[in-house]
Motif scaffolding. Structure first.
Motif, PDB file in Angstrom:
ATOM      1  N   ILE A   9      32.331  68.884 -49.581  1.00  0.00           N
ATOM      2  CA  ILE A   9      33.696  69.160 -49.119  1.00  0.00           C
ATOM      3  C   ILE A   9      34.687  68.171 -49.732  1.00  0.00           C
ATOM      4  CG2 ILE A   9      35.214  69.216 -47.085  1.00  0.00           C
ATOM      5  CD1 ILE A   9      32.812  70.263 -45.495  1.00  0.00           C
ATOM      6  N   SER A  10      34.234  66.947 -49.997  1.00  0.00           N
ATOM      7  CA  SER A  10      35.128  65.929 -50.560  1.00  0.00           C
ATOM      8  C   SER A  10      35.672  66.335 -51.928  1.00  0.00           C
ATOM      9  CB  SER A  10      34.413  64.569 -50.663  1.00  0.00           C
ATOM     10  OG  SER A  10      33.446  64.567 -51.696  1.00  0.00           O
ATOM     11  N   LEU A  11      35.007  67.292 -52.582  1.00  0.00           N
ATOM     12  CA  LEU A  11      35.478  67.763 -53.887  1.00  0.00           C
ATOM     13  C   LEU A  11      36.871  68.380 -53.789  1.00  0.00           C
ATOM     14  CD1 LEU A  11      32.226  69.372 -55.389  1.00  0.00           C
ATOM     15  CD2 LEU A  11      33.155  67.083 -55.793  1.00  0.00           C
ATOM     16  N   LEU A  12      37.209  68.937 -52.617  1.00  0.00           N
ATOM     17  CA  LEU A  12      38.551  69.509 -52.422  1.00  0.00           C
ATOM     18  C   LEU A  12      39.625  68.453 -52.680  1.00  0.00           C
ATOM     19  CD1 LEU A  12      40.596  71.668 -51.350  1.00  0.00           C
ATOM     20  CD2 LEU A  12      40.151  70.758 -49.056  1.00  0.00           C
ATOM     21  N   PHE A  13      39.344  67.218 -52.243  1.00  0.00           N
ATOM     22  CA  PHE A  13      40.326  66.142 -52.362  1.00  0.00           C
ATOM     23  C   PHE A  13      40.318  65.509 -53.758  1.00  0.00           C
ATOM     24  CE2 PHE A  13      38.902  66.340 -47.904  1.00  0.00           C
ATOM     25  CZ  PHE A  13      40.102  66.701 -47.310  1.00  0.00           C
ATOM     26  N   ALA A  14      39.380  65.954 -54.591  1.00  0.00           N
ATOM     27  CA  ALA A  14      39.326  65.463 -55.972  1.00  0.00           C
ATOM     28  C   ALA A  14      39.955  66.467 -56.930  1.00  0.00           C
ATOM     29  CB  ALA A  14      37.877  65.193 -56.383  1.00  0.00           C
ATOM     30  N   THR A  15      40.669  67.467 -56.364  1.00  0.00           N
ATOM     31  CA  THR A  15      41.362  68.458 -57.190  1.00  0.00           C
ATOM     32  C   THR A  15      42.807  68.028 -57.418  1.00  0.00           C
ATOM     33  OG1 THR A  15      42.055  69.733 -55.247  1.00  0.00           O
ATOM     34  CG2 THR A  15      39.931  70.323 -56.268  1.00  0.00           C
ATOM     35  N   GLN A  16      43.533  68.813 -58.200  1.00  0.00           N
ATOM     36  CA  GLN A  16      44.939  68.489 -58.488  1.00  0.00           C
ATOM     37  C   GLN A  16      45.815  68.520 -57.236  1.00  0.00           C
ATOM     38  OE1 GLN A  16      44.928  71.537 -61.652  1.00  0.00           O
ATOM     39  NE2 GLN A  16      45.950  70.016 -62.950  1.00  0.00           N
ATOM     40  N   GLY A  17      45.448  69.351 -56.276  1.00  0.00           N
ATOM     41  CA  GLY A  17      46.213  69.402 -55.025  1.00  0.00           C
ATOM     42  C   GLY A  17      45.622  68.525 -53.944  1.00  0.00           C
ATOM     43  N   GLY A  18      44.627  67.710 -54.311  1.00  0.00           N
ATOM     44  CA  GLY A  18      43.881  66.933 -53.331  1.00  0.00           C
ATOM     45  C   GLY A  18      44.702  65.970 -52.503  1.00  0.00           C
ATOM     46  N   LEU A  19      45.708  65.331 -53.122  1.00  0.00           N
ATOM     47  CA  LEU A  19      46.494  64.333 -52.397  1.00  0.00           C
ATOM     48  C   LEU A  19      47.224  64.950 -51.204  1.00  0.00           C
ATOM     49  CD1 LEU A  19      47.633  61.484 -52.091  1.00  0.00           C
ATOM     50  CD2 LEU A  19      49.427  62.088 -53.702  1.00  0.00           C
ATOM     51  N   TYR A  20      47.748  66.161 -51.358  1.00  0.00           N
ATOM     52  CA  TYR A  20      48.445  66.832 -50.257  1.00  0.00           C
ATOM     53  C   TYR A  20      47.486  67.122 -49.099  1.00  0.00           C
ATOM     54  CZ  TYR A  20      52.276  67.670 -53.576  1.00  0.00           C
ATOM     55  OH  TYR A  20      53.299  67.522 -54.487  1.00  0.00           O
ATOM     56  N   PHE A  21      46.310  67.658 -49.445  1.00  0.00           N
ATOM     57  CA  PHE A  21      45.312  67.949 -48.409  1.00  0.00           C
ATOM     58  C   PHE A  21      44.854  66.667 -47.732  1.00  0.00           C
ATOM     59  CE2 PHE A  21      44.800  71.728 -51.167  1.00  0.00           C
ATOM     60  CZ  PHE A  21      44.906  72.737 -50.205  1.00  0.00           C
ATOM     61  N   LEU A  22      44.662  65.616 -48.524  1.00  0.00           N
ATOM     62  CA  LEU A  22      44.228  64.326 -47.992  1.00  0.00           C
ATOM     63  C   LEU A  22      45.260  63.758 -47.026  1.00  0.00           C
ATOM     64  CD1 LEU A  22      42.669  61.483 -50.148  1.00  0.00           C
ATOM     65  CD2 LEU A  22      44.366  60.964 -48.393  1.00  0.00           C
ATOM     66  N   ASP A  23      46.510  63.791 -47.420  1.00  0.00           N
ATOM     67  CA  ASP A  23      47.589  63.239 -46.601  1.00  0.00           C
ATOM     68  C   ASP A  23      47.673  63.945 -45.249  1.00  0.00           C
ATOM     69  OD1 ASP A  23      49.801  61.615 -46.003  1.00  0.00           O
ATOM     70  OD2 ASP A  23      51.197  63.153 -46.699  1.00  0.00           O
ATOM     71  N   ALA A  24      47.624  65.270 -45.274  1.00  0.00           N
ATOM     72  CA  ALA A  24      47.734  66.048 -44.033  1.00  0.00           C
ATOM     73  C   ALA A  24      46.516  65.840 -43.140  1.00  0.00           C
ATOM     74  CB  ALA A  24      47.904  67.534 -44.358  1.00  0.00           C
ATOM     75  N   ALA A  25      45.313  65.925 -43.733  1.00  0.00           N
ATOM     76  CA  ALA A  25      44.092  65.753 -42.943  1.00  0.00           C
ATOM     77  C   ALA A  25      44.032  64.366 -42.322  1.00  0.00           C
ATOM     78  CB  ALA A  25      42.858  65.988 -43.821  1.00  0.00           C
ATOM     79  N   ASP A  26      44.383  63.339 -43.093  1.00  0.00           N
ATOM     80  CA  ASP A  26      44.351  61.965 -42.612  1.00  0.00           C
ATOM     81  C   ASP A  26      45.309  61.772 -41.442  1.00  0.00           C
ATOM     82  OD1 ASP A  26      43.785  59.088 -42.719  1.00  0.00           O
ATOM     83  OD2 ASP A  26      45.806  58.902 -43.522  1.00  0.00           O
ATOM     84  N   TYR A  27      46.530  62.266 -41.579  1.00  0.00           N
ATOM     85  CA  TYR A  27      47.522  62.074 -40.524  1.00  0.00           C
ATOM     86  C   TYR A  27      47.099  62.771 -39.238  1.00  0.00           C
ATOM     87  CZ  TYR A  27      51.834  62.294 -37.841  1.00  0.00           C
ATOM     88  OH  TYR A  27      52.754  62.200 -36.832  1.00  0.00           O
ATOM     89  N   PHE A  28      46.706  64.026 -39.329  1.00  0.00           N
ATOM     90  CA  PHE A  28      46.417  64.802 -38.116  1.00  0.00           C
ATOM     91  C   PHE A  28      45.087  64.423 -37.476  1.00  0.00           C
ATOM     92  CE2 PHE A  28      49.903  67.319 -39.691  1.00  0.00           C
ATOM     93  CZ  PHE A  28      50.516  67.787 -38.524  1.00  0.00           C
ATOM     94  N   ILE A  29      44.083  64.070 -38.273  1.00  0.00           N
ATOM     95  CA  ILE A  29      42.797  63.705 -37.664  1.00  0.00           C
ATOM     96  C   ILE A  29      42.901  62.339 -36.998  1.00  0.00           C
ATOM     97  CG2 ILE A  29      41.586  62.467 -39.519  1.00  0.00           C
ATOM     98  CD1 ILE A  29      40.124  65.263 -37.316  1.00  0.00           C
ATOM     99  N   ASN A  30      43.794  61.475 -37.495  1.00  0.00           N
ATOM    100  CA  ASN A  30      44.029  60.190 -36.836  1.00  0.00           C
ATOM    101  C   ASN A  30      44.879  60.350 -35.584  1.00  0.00           C
ATOM    102  OD1 ASN A  30      43.092  57.507 -38.277  1.00  0.00           O
ATOM    103  ND2 ASN A  30      43.542  58.968 -39.907  1.00  0.00           N
ATOM    104  N   THR A  31      45.980  61.076 -35.722  1.00  0.00           N
ATOM    105  CA  THR A  31      46.945  61.197 -34.628  1.00  0.00           C
ATOM    106  C   THR A  31      46.462  62.101 -33.510  1.00  0.00           C
ATOM    107  OG1 THR A  31      48.701  60.894 -36.269  1.00  0.00           O
ATOM    108  CG2 THR A  31      49.356  61.694 -34.100  1.00  0.00           C
ATOM    109  N   PHE A  32      45.875  63.239 -33.870  1.00  0.00           N
ATOM    110  CA  PHE A  32      45.444  64.205 -32.851  1.00  0.00           C
ATOM    111  C   PHE A  32      43.930  64.375 -32.829  1.00  0.00           C
ATOM    112  CE2 PHE A  32      49.788  65.365 -34.114  1.00  0.00           C
ATOM    113  CZ  PHE A  32      50.419  65.169 -32.897  1.00  0.00           C
ATOM    114  N   GLY A  33      43.229  63.442 -33.469  1.00  0.00           N
ATOM    115  CA  GLY A  33      41.782  63.422 -33.431  1.00  0.00           C
ATOM    116  C   GLY A  33      41.317  62.148 -32.769  1.00  0.00           C
TER     117      GLY A  33
END
Length: 506
Positions: A367-391
């Motif tokens: 699954i980490s390969l998703l974050f190693a794509t060209q759009g990975g930074l956007y997915f990483l930023d959103a996942a990190d914020y929401f899993i920390n704040t609401f996880g």
């Protein structure tokens, strides 16, 4: 009596717990959070939060794991079958974090190499987004795999899973005996060098100068509790899992204090190094430190390369040490994060450690390969914020409320911890866990919820925020209920299978 792996020594456990707590956030998050929330004055709410939430929660999680001798799901299930979903929720949160955390470590590995000769050129920001990450134009566009991220990512997973295959004593403990001393030596060299730079005093003055007017602001206290909470690896199954490998005679209360203060010491050390260096940059450019202070990815991969471009002498070595320290801090944390679901899979499905590492670690790596794509930074930023704040924050709130208010397990847990420890906790611990922590975390949750309902995080499109942010946080919760619905073997929850384990004093 079960045959559960154990730490070899007390130092091994402490190093592993500290290794988990000391991660990327200590180096790039704490200095900026302190600076933004009153500078030197921030240390008062920070210390208060450490004593009323950080250490009490560590004691609770250490005790849960130590008393019930299992991964987070098994420990919660042994305490009360109705609480098992909490353990799986925390494990699912850890799983999500592992998928993108590995990618940030991969960036740090690449930048350790780039530091030799400042290969990012004169415009580090452009290099990061353009040449290195090859960032797609809009959030939601996946694009292709980026080789310069993918290749070091493979190395990250080879190291992490290689350590976990070896087990607790020969793998995790041995790795942390190497990683943590190396990390501290590297970072001490950085700090000493940073303190000798022109402008270092200006940076430290900016960092430590107290703004007493901020001390009465609720947001500052929320920031202090948030920093303590996120930096100590609380509420995503790690400390419960690690404590389950402790021998019966372990000193739980002392271990919690040692781990917590060690983590805070590293954060303070990071503050010295970061702001002494920012002071140098501000002096070089003739601007105020406030104008260039930054946190997170921006500090590490944009501001620091810019500083290194004008660094006096051996800038390649300084950069190598800085990004190398990020790699070691990240790896020690990632190992602990992946161990949570490896242990959960082992306990629930009765598979060997090797199979659990292949299944859990392999899926996370995929699954980490998703974050190693060209759009990975956007997915990483959103996942990190929401899993920390609401996880993490929400799971922490629910777990303390469930344990203290509904299951009324505080006294049994406290009695267990006090029995094994040199010093005993009293009413202070119960008040912190049962009243102060739930109130602060509840207030944090409401504030964050209101803020995110008013406007989309970072102005991202609603559809993107729904599936890459809210959706990820909700999925972790749903997975918790799904796994909890699967039946245990009755003997797994029988007290006789885990209550007689003996071991040397650790």
């Amino acid at each position: 009596m079960e045959n559960r792996e154990q730490w070899g020594t007390r130092a091994g456990f402490i190093l592993a717990a500290v290794g988990s707590a000391v991660g990327l956030g200590n180096i790039w998050r704490f200095p900026y959070v302190a600076f933004e929330n009153g500078g030197g004055a921030f240390f008062i709410p920070y210390l208060f939060a450490l004593l009323t939430a950080g250490i009490p929660l560590l004691i609770m999680e250490f005790t849960l794991g130590h008393k019930y001798r299992g991964s987070a799901p098994l420990s919660y299930a042994r305490m009360n079958k109705k609480a098992e979903w909490l353990g799986w929720w925390q494990v699912a949160i850890a799983f999500v974090i592992s998928t993108y955390y590995a990618v940030i470590i991969a960036w740090a590995i690449a930048y350790t190499y780039f530091a030799i000769g400042q290969q990012w050129g004169d415009a580090p920001s452009d290099f990061l987004y353009g040449e290195y990450l090859q960032l797609s134009e809009a959030p939601g566009q996946i694009g292709s795999l980026v080789p310069s991220v993918f290749i070091p990512l493979i190395l990250v997973w080879v190291i992490t899973l290689g350590v976990l295959f070896k087990g607790v004593k020969k793998g995790i403990e041995k790795a942390n005996r190497i990683f943590i001393p190396v990390l501290l030596i590297m970072f001490l060299i950085i700090v000493v060098r940073a303190l000798t730079l022109d402008g270092a005093a200006l940076g430290l003055e900016t960092f430590f100068k107290p703004n007493w007017s901020e001390i009465m602001s609720p947001s500052v206290w929320v920031a202090a509790y948030g920093q303590i909470f996120f930096s100590l690896s609380i509420a995503f199954a790690i400390m419960v899992t690690y404590a389950s490998y402790l021998p019966r005679k372990a000193d739980i209360n002392n271990n919690a204090f040692i781990a917590a203060f060690s983590n805070s010491s590293v954060e303070l050390l990071a503050g010295f190094g970061v702001f002494a260096t920012l002071g140098f940059m501000a002096t070089t450019q003739g601007v105020a430190v406030e104008e260039i202070a930054a946190g997170g990815i921006g500090l590490a991969f944009m501001v620091f390369p810019e500083i290194l471009n004008s660094f006096p002498g051996l800038n390649g070595l300084f950069g190598f040490l800085f990004f190398g320290s990020l790699v070691f801090a990240g790896l020690s944390s990632l190992i602990s994060i992946v161990e949570t679901f490896v242990a959960g899979v082992q306990d629930k499905f009765k598979v060997s450690r090797t199979k659990a590492v292949v299944i859990g670690g392999g899926l996370s790596a995929l699954i980490s390969l998703l974050f190693a794509t060209q759009g990975g930074l956007y997915f990483l930023d959103a996942a990190d914020y929401f899993i920390n704040t609401f996880g993490i924050a929400l799971a922490g709130l629910v777990s303390v409320v469930t344990v203290s208010w509904f299951l009324k397990e505080l006294k049994p847990l406290q009695d267990h911890a006090n029995t094994t420890s040199d010093f005993r906790t009293g009413l202070w611990w119960k008040i912190c866990i049962g009243i102060i922590t739930p109130l602060v975390l509840g207030y944090m949750f409401v504030l964050n919820l209101i803020e995110n309902l008013k406007a989309n995080y970072e102005g991202y499109p609603t559809s993107f925020v729904l599936y890459s942010g809210w959706g990820v946080a909700l999925a972790a919760l749903i997975i918790g209920f799904i796994f909890a619905a699967m039946k245990w073997d009755k003997k797994d929850l029988d007290a006789s299978t885990y209550s007689k384990d003996e071991g040397e004093d650790v």
